[in-house]
Design an enzyme around this catalytic site. Structure first.
Site, PDB file in Angstrom:
ATOM      1  N   LYS A  16       0.832  -1.214   0.000  1.00  0.00           N
ATOM      2  CA  LYS A  16       0.000   0.000   0.000  1.00  0.00           C
ATOM      3  C   LYS A  16       0.866   1.263   0.000  1.00  0.00           C
ATOM      4  CE  LYS A  16      -2.471  -1.127   3.729  1.00  0.00           C
ATOM      5  NZ  LYS A  16      -1.982  -2.474   4.062  1.00  0.00           N
ATOM      6  N   ARG A  27      -9.897   0.675   9.521  1.00  0.00           N
ATOM      7  CA  ARG A  27      -9.388  -0.668   9.758  1.00  0.00           C
ATOM      8  C   ARG A  27     -10.423  -1.568  10.437  1.00  0.00           C
ATOM      9  NH1 ARG A  27      -3.622   0.238   9.468  1.00  0.00           N
ATOM     10  NH2 ARG A  27      -2.445  -1.667   9.729  1.00  0.00           N
ATOM     11  N   ARG A  52      10.499  -6.000   3.657  1.00  0.00           N
ATOM     12  CA  ARG A  52      10.406  -4.587   4.039  1.00  0.00           C
ATOM     13  C   ARG A  52      11.251  -4.294   5.284  1.00  0.00           C
ATOM     14  NH1 ARG A  52       4.482  -2.433   4.951  1.00  0.00           N
ATOM     15  NH2 ARG A  52       4.632  -3.632   6.871  1.00  0.00           N
ATOM     16  N   ARG A  59      11.182  -0.926  10.305  1.00  0.00           N
ATOM     17  CA  ARG A  59      10.032  -0.690  11.196  1.00  0.00           C
ATOM     18  C   ARG A  59      10.051  -1.693  12.338  1.00  0.00           C
ATOM     19  NH1 ARG A  59       4.423  -0.133   7.898  1.00  0.00           N
ATOM     20  NH2 ARG A  59       3.690  -1.197   9.762  1.00  0.00           N
ATOM     21  N   ARG A  77      -0.576  -9.046  13.767  1.00  0.00           N
ATOM     22  CA  ARG A  77      -1.102  -8.100  12.769  1.00  0.00           C
ATOM     23  C   ARG A  77      -1.921  -8.838  11.713  1.00  0.00           C
ATOM     24  NH1 ARG A  77       4.251  -5.582  11.096  1.00  0.00           N
ATOM     25  NH2 ARG A  77       3.127  -4.394   9.524  1.00  0.00           N
TER      26      ARG A  77
HETATM   27  P1  AMP Z   1       0.396   0.393   9.175  1.00  0.00           P
HETATM   28  O1  AMP Z   1       1.547   1.324   8.928  1.00  0.00           O
HETATM   29  O2  AMP Z   1      -0.861   0.789   8.445  1.00  0.00           O
HETATM   30  O3  AMP Z   1       0.758  -1.053   8.959  1.00  0.00           O
HETATM   31  O4  AMP Z   1       0.033   0.542  10.729  1.00  0.00           O
HETATM   32  C1  AMP Z   1       0.950   0.198  11.751  1.00  0.00           C
HETATM   33  C2  AMP Z   1       0.219   0.045  13.062  1.00  0.00           C
HETATM   34  O5  AMP Z   1      -0.398   1.289  13.432  1.00  0.00           O
HETATM   35  C3  AMP Z   1      -0.934  -0.961  13.064  1.00  0.00           C
HETATM   36  O6  AMP Z   1      -0.491  -2.291  13.257  1.00  0.00           O
HETATM   37  C4  AMP Z   1      -1.785  -0.447  14.214  1.00  0.00           C
HETATM   38  O7  AMP Z   1      -1.222  -0.800  15.456  1.00  0.00           O
HETATM   39  C5  AMP Z   1      -1.655   1.070  14.071  1.00  0.00           C
HETATM   40  N1  AMP Z   1      -2.721   1.610  13.207  1.00  0.00           N
HETATM   41  C6  AMP Z   1      -2.571   2.165  11.963  1.00  0.00           C
HETATM   42  N2  AMP Z   1      -3.755   2.545  11.473  1.00  0.00           N
HETATM   43  C7  AMP Z   1      -4.683   2.239  12.403  1.00  0.00           C
HETATM   44  C8  AMP Z   1      -6.105   2.366  12.478  1.00  0.00           C
HETATM   45  N3  AMP Z   1      -6.815   2.877  11.470  1.00  0.00           N
HETATM   46  N4  AMP Z   1      -6.721   1.939  13.613  1.00  0.00           N
HETATM   47  C9  AMP Z   1      -6.036   1.420  14.632  1.00  0.00           C
HETATM   48  N5  AMP Z   1      -4.705   1.247  14.629  1.00  0.00           N
HETATM   49  C10 AMP Z   1      -4.026   1.641  13.529  1.00  0.00           C
END
Ligand code: AMP
Length: 207
Positions: free
Chosen positions: A31, A106, A145, A151, A163
């Site tokens: 993404k 989400r 990644r 990360r 996750r």
């Molecule tokens: P991402 O970079 O989208 O993979 O997000 C990394 C982490 O941030 C996720 O595993 C969640 O812990 C948190 N996170 C990101 N977006 C959301 C969301 N919309 N709602 C809740 N937690 C989020």
């Protein structure tokens, strides 16, 4: 009349309607990578809730501290945190054709809040662009990644597993939610970055 006033009036009566795209898919689907090309080609503002949260963590803010343990555990942070971030970006960013939401919504509850947020200005989600990869590819992509982006939540096997679980339990129901709303579009994410991008562009051109 000043330009800000004209902008406010134009927005109120929806003269230049903003587009709201949701970039959807499991962790590791690509993404973030595809978002960069999409925002450039379609003049969109990219809102990655994950990136915004990582920024808060790096800056050591109270919000970042609250979010860190949950992110490290592969769990979701509370709805009100991410919803506040989204609303503030919607209100402050101007001069674009629309927004590209990445990592939000989400959960079905977040999708409902987004619908309500947009309904306040008689707007709605334009389309969901879903990049789909099979489960067995998720870990492989995340491991790759981890070597590039470093990360913290890509480093631990347990976090990655959580996750993936969280995605299936809480996020995947959105496929149904947006299919029923007639907004769901799926792209095969298993190809090369260039192939996936071309397929996304071909779809976006029709939206
Ligand atoms: P991402 O970079 O989208 O993979 O997000 C990394 C982490 O941030 C996720 O595993 C969640 O812990 C948190 N996170 C990101 N977006 C959301 C969301 N919309 N709602 C809740 N937690 C989020």
């Amino acid at each position: 009349m000043c330009w800000t006033m004209i902008d406010v009036i134009a927005e109120t009566i929806n003269l230049h309607k903003m587009k709201y795209f949701i970039l959807f898919g499991p962790p590791g689907a690509g993404k973030g990578t595809q978002a960069s090309a999409m925002v450039e080609k379609y003049n969109l503002h990219h809102i990655s809730t994950g990136a915004l949260l990582r920024k808060e963590i790096a800056a050591g803010t109270e919000l970042g501290l609250k979010a860190k343990s949950l992110i490290d555990a592969g769990a979701l942070v509370p709805d009100e945190i991410v919803e506040g971030m989204i609303e503030s970006e919607f209100k402050t960013v101007k001069g674009v054709n629309g927004f590209l939401l990445d990592g939000f919504p989400r959960t079905t509850a977040q999708a409902e809040v987004l619908d309500q947020m947009l309904a306040k200005t008689s707007e709605s989600v334009t389309a969901v662009v879903s990049i789909m990869i099979p489960d067995e590819m998720i870990k492989e992509r995340i491991r790759h990644r981890a070597t590039i982006e470093g990360r913290a939540d890509d480093a631990k096997e347990e976090t990655i597993n959580n996750r993936i679980l969280t995605y299936h339990e809480k996020t995947e129901p959105l496929v149904d939610y947006y299919t029923k709303a007639g907004r769901y579009n799926e792209i095969n994410g298993t190809g090369t970055i260039d192939e996936v991008r071309e397929n996304i562009f071909a779809l976006m051109d029709t939206l």
